[in-house]
Design a protein around this motif. Structure first.
Motif, PDB file in Angstrom:
ATOM      1  N   ASP A   1       0.817  -1.218   0.000  1.00 48.21           N
ATOM      2  CA  ASP A   1       0.000   0.000   0.000  1.00 48.21           C
ATOM      3  C   ASP A   1       0.847   1.263   0.000  1.00 48.21           C
ATOM      4  OD1 ASP A   1      -2.280  -1.379   0.098  1.00 48.21           O
ATOM      5  OD2 ASP A   1      -2.458  -1.339   2.286  1.00 48.21           O
ATOM      6  N   LEU A   2       2.143   1.128  -0.063  1.00 51.45           N
ATOM      7  CA  LEU A   2       2.990   2.267   0.267  1.00 51.45           C
ATOM      8  C   LEU A   2       3.390   3.107  -0.932  1.00 51.45           C
ATOM      9  CD1 LEU A   2       5.122   0.407   2.925  1.00 51.45           C
ATOM     10  CD2 LEU A   2       3.173   1.913   3.291  1.00 51.45           C
ATOM     11  N   LEU A   3       3.016   2.684  -2.116  1.00 51.08           N
ATOM     12  CA  LEU A   3       3.327   3.481  -3.306  1.00 51.08           C
ATOM     13  C   LEU A   3       2.453   4.739  -3.303  1.00 51.08           C
ATOM     14  CD1 LEU A   3       4.985   3.506  -5.926  1.00 51.08           C
ATOM     15  CD2 LEU A   3       3.080   2.372  -7.043  1.00 51.08           C
ATOM     16  N   GLU A   4       3.094   5.891  -3.389  1.00 53.79           N
ATOM     17  CA  GLU A   4       2.341   7.144  -3.286  1.00 53.79           C
ATOM     18  C   GLU A   4       2.062   7.768  -4.654  1.00 53.79           C
ATOM     19  OE1 GLU A   4       4.726   9.568  -0.734  1.00 53.79           O
ATOM     20  OE2 GLU A   4       4.473   8.206   0.928  1.00 53.79           O
ATOM     21  N   SER A   5       3.067   7.700  -5.537  1.00 52.77           N
ATOM     22  CA  SER A   5       2.846   8.335  -6.835  1.00 52.77           C
ATOM     23  C   SER A   5       3.753   7.767  -7.913  1.00 52.77           C
ATOM     24  CB  SER A   5       3.103   9.845  -6.725  1.00 52.77           C
ATOM     25  OG  SER A   5       4.474  10.083  -6.515  1.00 52.77           O
ATOM     26  N   ILE A   6       3.298   7.911  -9.147  1.00 50.11           N
ATOM     27  CA  ILE A   6       4.182   7.699 -10.293  1.00 50.11           C
ATOM     28  C   ILE A   6       4.071   8.956 -11.161  1.00 50.11           C
ATOM     29  CG2 ILE A   6       4.172   5.166 -10.398  1.00 50.11           C
ATOM     30  CD1 ILE A   6       2.032   5.337 -12.506  1.00 50.11           C
ATOM     31  N   GLU A   7       5.192   9.379 -11.669  1.00 48.31           N
ATOM     32  CA  GLU A   7       5.192  10.554 -12.537  1.00 48.31           C
ATOM     33  C   GLU A   7       6.237  10.300 -13.602  1.00 48.31           C
ATOM     34  OE1 GLU A   7       6.060  14.310 -10.666  1.00 48.31           O
ATOM     35  OE2 GLU A   7       6.495  15.255 -12.592  1.00 48.31           O
TER      36      GLU A   7
ATOM     37  N   VAL B   1      10.508   7.413 -15.560  1.00 47.36           N
ATOM     38  CA  VAL B   1       9.389   7.317 -14.620  1.00 47.36           C
ATOM     39  C   VAL B   1       9.925   7.370 -13.192  1.00 47.36           C
ATOM     40  CG1 VAL B   1       7.429   5.932 -13.823  1.00 47.36           C
ATOM     41  CG2 VAL B   1       8.090   5.873 -16.235  1.00 47.36           C
ATOM     42  N   LYS B   2       9.345   8.285 -12.392  1.00 54.05           N
ATOM     43  CA  LYS B   2       9.712   8.349 -10.980  1.00 54.05           C
ATOM     44  C   LYS B   2       8.589   7.684 -10.186  1.00 54.05           C
ATOM     45  CE  LYS B   2       9.847  12.851 -10.778  1.00 54.05           C
ATOM     46  NZ  LYS B   2       9.942  14.194 -10.230  1.00 54.05           N
ATOM     47  N   THR B   3       8.971   6.855  -9.246  1.00 49.78           N
ATOM     48  CA  THR B   3       7.973   6.323  -8.321  1.00 49.78           C
ATOM     49  C   THR B   3       8.320   6.891  -6.948  1.00 49.78           C
ATOM     50  OG1 THR B   3       9.329   4.398  -7.836  1.00 49.78           O
ATOM     51  CG2 THR B   3       7.669   4.146  -9.559  1.00 49.78           C
TER      52      THR B   3
ATOM     53  N   THR C   1      12.057   8.369  -3.451  1.00 55.15           N
ATOM     54  CA  THR C   1      11.920   8.389  -4.904  1.00 55.15           C
ATOM     55  C   THR C   1      12.838   7.370  -5.573  1.00 55.15           C
ATOM     56  OG1 THR C   1      11.402  10.726  -4.829  1.00 55.15           O
ATOM     57  CG2 THR C   1      12.081   9.864  -6.949  1.00 55.15           C
ATOM     58  N   GLN C   2      12.280   6.654  -6.526  1.00 54.91           N
ATOM     59  CA  GLN C   2      13.096   5.787  -7.387  1.00 54.91           C
ATOM     60  C   GLN C   2      12.855   6.227  -8.822  1.00 54.91           C
ATOM     61  OE1 GLN C   2      11.129   2.616  -5.372  1.00 54.91           O
ATOM     62  NE2 GLN C   2      13.061   1.530  -5.103  1.00 54.91           N
ATOM     63  N   PHE C   3      13.793   5.882  -9.675  1.00 52.72           N
ATOM     64  CA  PHE C   3      13.751   6.456 -11.018  1.00 52.72           C
ATOM     65  C   PHE C   3      14.126   5.412 -12.070  1.00 52.72           C
ATOM     66  CE2 PHE C   3      16.112   9.278 -14.162  1.00 52.72           C
ATOM     67  CZ  PHE C   3      14.951   9.722 -14.770  1.00 52.72           C
ATOM     68  N   PHE C   4      13.275   5.279 -13.074  1.00 53.61           N
ATOM     69  CA  PHE C   4      13.518   4.349 -14.181  1.00 53.61           C
ATOM     70  C   PHE C   4      13.718   5.163 -15.452  1.00 53.61           C
ATOM     71  CE2 PHE C   4      10.794   2.396 -11.089  1.00 53.61           C
ATOM     72  CZ  PHE C   4      11.175   1.065 -11.017  1.00 53.61           C
TER      73      PHE C   4
ATOM     74  N   LYS D   1       8.307  19.539 -20.341  1.00 54.69           N
ATOM     75  CA  LYS D   1       8.190  18.129 -20.722  1.00 54.69           C
ATOM     76  C   LYS D   1       6.726  17.706 -20.599  1.00 54.69           C
ATOM     77  CE  LYS D   1      12.722  17.078 -20.597  1.00 54.69           C
ATOM     78  NZ  LYS D   1      13.403  16.699 -21.840  1.00 54.69           N
ATOM     79  N   LEU D   2       6.307  16.766 -21.428  1.00 57.96           N
ATOM     80  CA  LEU D   2       4.951  16.233 -21.278  1.00 57.96           C
ATOM     81  C   LEU D   2       4.998  15.136 -20.214  1.00 57.96           C
ATOM     82  CD1 LEU D   2       2.025  16.344 -22.408  1.00 57.96           C
ATOM     83  CD2 LEU D   2       2.640  14.378 -23.814  1.00 57.96           C
ATOM     84  N   VAL D   3       4.258  15.329 -19.133  1.00 55.78           N
ATOM     85  CA  VAL D   3       4.307  14.320 -18.066  1.00 55.78           C
ATOM     86  C   VAL D   3       2.935  13.682 -17.829  1.00 55.78           C
ATOM     87  CG1 VAL D   3       6.241  15.383 -16.811  1.00 55.78           C
ATOM     88  CG2 VAL D   3       3.898  15.989 -16.209  1.00 55.78           C
ATOM     89  N   ALA D   4       2.996  12.451 -17.375  1.00 57.85           N
ATOM     90  CA  ALA D   4       1.803  11.722 -16.943  1.00 57.85           C
ATOM     91  C   ALA D   4       1.957  11.526 -15.445  1.00 57.85           C
ATOM     92  CB  ALA D   4       1.731  10.374 -17.642  1.00 57.85           C
ATOM     93  N   ILE D   5       0.904  11.870 -14.718  1.00 55.27           N
ATOM     94  CA  ILE D   5       0.994  11.807 -13.252  1.00 55.27           C
ATOM     95  C   ILE D   5      -0.147  10.963 -12.687  1.00 55.27           C
ATOM     96  CG2 ILE D   5       0.842  13.168 -11.103  1.00 55.27           C
ATOM     97  CD1 ILE D   5       2.141  15.488 -12.574  1.00 55.27           C
ATOM     98  N   GLY D   6       0.188  10.053 -11.816  1.00 57.27           N
ATOM     99  CA  GLY D   6      -0.820   9.290 -11.068  1.00 57.27           C
ATOM    100  C   GLY D   6      -0.407   9.371  -9.609  1.00 57.27           C
ATOM    101  N   GLU D   7      -1.248   9.984  -8.779  1.00 57.99           N
ATOM    102  CA  GLU D   7      -0.804  10.253  -7.406  1.00 57.99           C
ATOM    103  C   GLU D   7      -1.943  10.035  -6.430  1.00 57.99           C
ATOM    104  OE1 GLU D   7       1.771  13.562  -6.954  1.00 57.99           O
ATOM    105  OE2 GLU D   7       0.898  14.178  -5.058  1.00 57.99           O
ATOM    106  N   LYS D   8      -1.619   9.355  -5.330  1.00 58.55           N
ATOM    107  CA  LYS D   8      -2.623   9.170  -4.280  1.00 58.55           C
ATOM    108  C   LYS D   8      -2.832  10.501  -3.562  1.00 58.55           C
ATOM    109  CE  LYS D   8      -2.202   4.606  -2.543  1.00 58.55           C
ATOM    110  NZ  LYS D   8      -1.380   3.765  -1.717  1.00 58.55           N
ATOM    111  N   ASN D   9      -4.057  10.943  -3.397  1.00 59.25           N
ATOM    112  CA  ASN D   9      -4.259  12.204  -2.683  1.00 59.25           C
ATOM    113  C   ASN D   9      -4.539  11.951  -1.212  1.00 59.25           C
ATOM    114  OD1 ASN D   9      -6.940  11.498  -2.453  1.00 59.25           O
ATOM    115  ND2 ASN D   9      -7.618  12.809  -4.126  1.00 59.25           N
ATOM    116  N   SER D  10      -4.813  13.038  -0.483  1.00 59.04           N
ATOM    117  CA  SER D  10      -4.953  12.882   0.971  1.00 59.04           C
ATOM    118  C   SER D  10      -6.182  12.064   1.357  1.00 59.04           C
ATOM    119  CB  SER D  10      -4.995  14.254   1.645  1.00 59.04           C
ATOM    120  OG  SER D  10      -5.873  15.082   0.919  1.00 59.04           O
TER     121      SER D  10
END
Ligand code: HSE
Length: 415
Positions: free
Chosen positions: A142-148, A278-280, A287-290, A240-249
């Motif tokens: 459950d700990l993944l907060e965001s991907i961008e 992609v940053k997770t 933060t991790q980065f691919f 840059k064109l970014v795609a963001i998926g992020e858990k909100n509060s």
């Protein structure tokens, strides 16, 4: 574990199909052989002799010896029928068609379950970056907060060319097409649709949420103009064109595609040309980065090859997060700090749609507003036909706890 013997029926022999054929020739240990290749156009010159090819899809779909279908055509509707029929016939399938997956995701998952066959599609997102399997397997908590991420190679290539070589937008796009990066309909790239399809797939594997393409808002790079590009240059930023998926509060997911100003300190700053990144962000690992090539024949073929290899060991996506009890929902009520360029005549009416305004500017033809606005209001602005506006994101704006408790809209929460 012993490898399965894969007899492959290949659909499509374009840029990626040809790339795959060559890559497979160089990897004999894989135990995978292409038996038949189905193509559409009889008049295109081909690099292999004609006995390899058929124009009849049923020669693959009805061939009991073929246990694996690799679908690499760019017509999403035709791809859907091929993939569906192959799964129904009990054949494993590898596809790179993100549009097709995004449009039929739920059904494709059900078909895999019903017919007990795998469908793999690592090549559909960020080509050479193994992002789907990482989201699926590694972040199984459950700990993944965001991907961008920068998930579209063509637009990143175009923006880099414009920024570094002062090439015109039209020429940069032509170049991306010639290099085999762009979709047949390049509006899918430049309008942010391709990035949206990829984001839709990524958030399914990241957060266990399946949505329809029309539910994710996308703005591409095709509206960008000098005012915002010059602003970026002056401030030492890149667009840059970014795609963001992020858990909100609230624990729900904000997901959208938009051009974004990227600071030098951001990992995405140095992701240029056809590269994707992609940053997770997750609770303990931060933060991790691919990073890797995000389009083109060999990078895409390498991901298809990796899926073929995974199939030979009976790998399949388990969609573990989709089967969780507490499912998340898409939430578009996110607040964004943005730069909005507008025609002079619209300046005052657009200002009313902002929650907070930090800076405004106007010259003789146009102006911009920098401030905080909801994604819904951005949608409302860009729903207007023939509008000469564009938008670039600075960042998401978090509501403070007391604002959430009171249900009030945000004031100054950004620096
Ligand atoms: N047109 C896509 C892109 C191809 O430019 O990223 C790879 O998915």
């Amino acid at each position: 574990m012993e490898r399965k013997n894969l007899i492959i029926g290949l659909f499509g022999f374009g840029c990626v199909g040809k790339g795959l054929y060559e890559v497979l020739e160089k990897t004999p240990r894989l135990n995978a052989r292409i038996k038949t290749i189905c193509i559409k156009d009889p008049n295109k010159p081909r690099s292999l002799s004609s006995e390899h090819f058929t124009f009849d899809k049923n020669l693959i779909l009805n061939d009991p010896e073929i246990n694996t279908v690799v679908e690499l055509i760019d017509d999403a509707d035709a791809a859907y029928h091929i993939v569906k029929t192959a799964l129904q016939a009990g054949k494993a399938v590898v596809t790179a068609n993100k549009k097709m997956i995004a449009e039929h995701f739920q059904e494709l998952i059900e078909l895999q379950k019903k017919h007990d066959v795998p469908l793999l599609y690592e090549a559909a997102c960020c080509a050479s970056i193994p992002i789907i399997r990482n989201l699926e397997e590694y972040y199984d908590n459950d700990l993944l907060e965001s991907i961008e991420g920068i998930v579209n190679g063509s637009t990143n290539y175009i923006l880099t060319k414009i920024d570094e070589e002062k090439v015109s937008y039209a020429n940069a796009l032509k170049d991306a097409q010639e290099k085999g990066y762009a979709e047949t309909n390049p509006t899918l790239d430049t309008g942010g649709f391709d990035a949206k399809y990829k984001l839709l797939i990524l958030i399914a594997h990241a957060f266990g949420i399946i949505v329809k393409p029309e539910e994710i808002y996308n703005i591409g790079i095709d509206r960008l103009g000098e005012l915002e590009l010059n602003y970026a240059k002056e401030k030492g930023l890149k667009v840059k064109l970014v795609a963001i998926g992020e858990k909100n509060s609230d624990g729900n997911i904000n997901a959208f595609v938009m051009p974004k100003f990227i600071e030098k300190s951001d990992k995405l700053y140095s992701v240029d040309d056809v590269f994707n990144g992609v940053k997770t962000k997750s609770f303990f690992s931060d933060t991790q980065f691919f990073v890797g090539k995000g389009a083109g024949a060999y990078p895409t073929a390498s991901a298809v090859l990796s899926d073929i290899s995974a199939l030979s060991y009976d790998y399949r996506y388990e969609y573990k997060k989709l089967n969780q009890e507490d499912t998340l929902e898409l939430d578009n009520s996110v607040l964004l700090k943005v730069f909005l360029r507008h025609d002079l005549e619209y300046g005052n009416s657009f200002k009313l749609l902002f929650d907070d305004i930090q800076e405004t500017y106007s010259n003789r033809d146009s102006g911009y507003i920098i401030g905080v606005i909801t994604l819904e209001n951005i949608r409302e602005i860009f729903a207007k036909q023939g509008l000469e506006s564009s938008i670039v994101l600075f960042d998401l704006v978090k509501k403070t706890n007391s604002q959430i408790a009171k249900g009030i809209r945000v004031q100054h929460t950004y620096a």
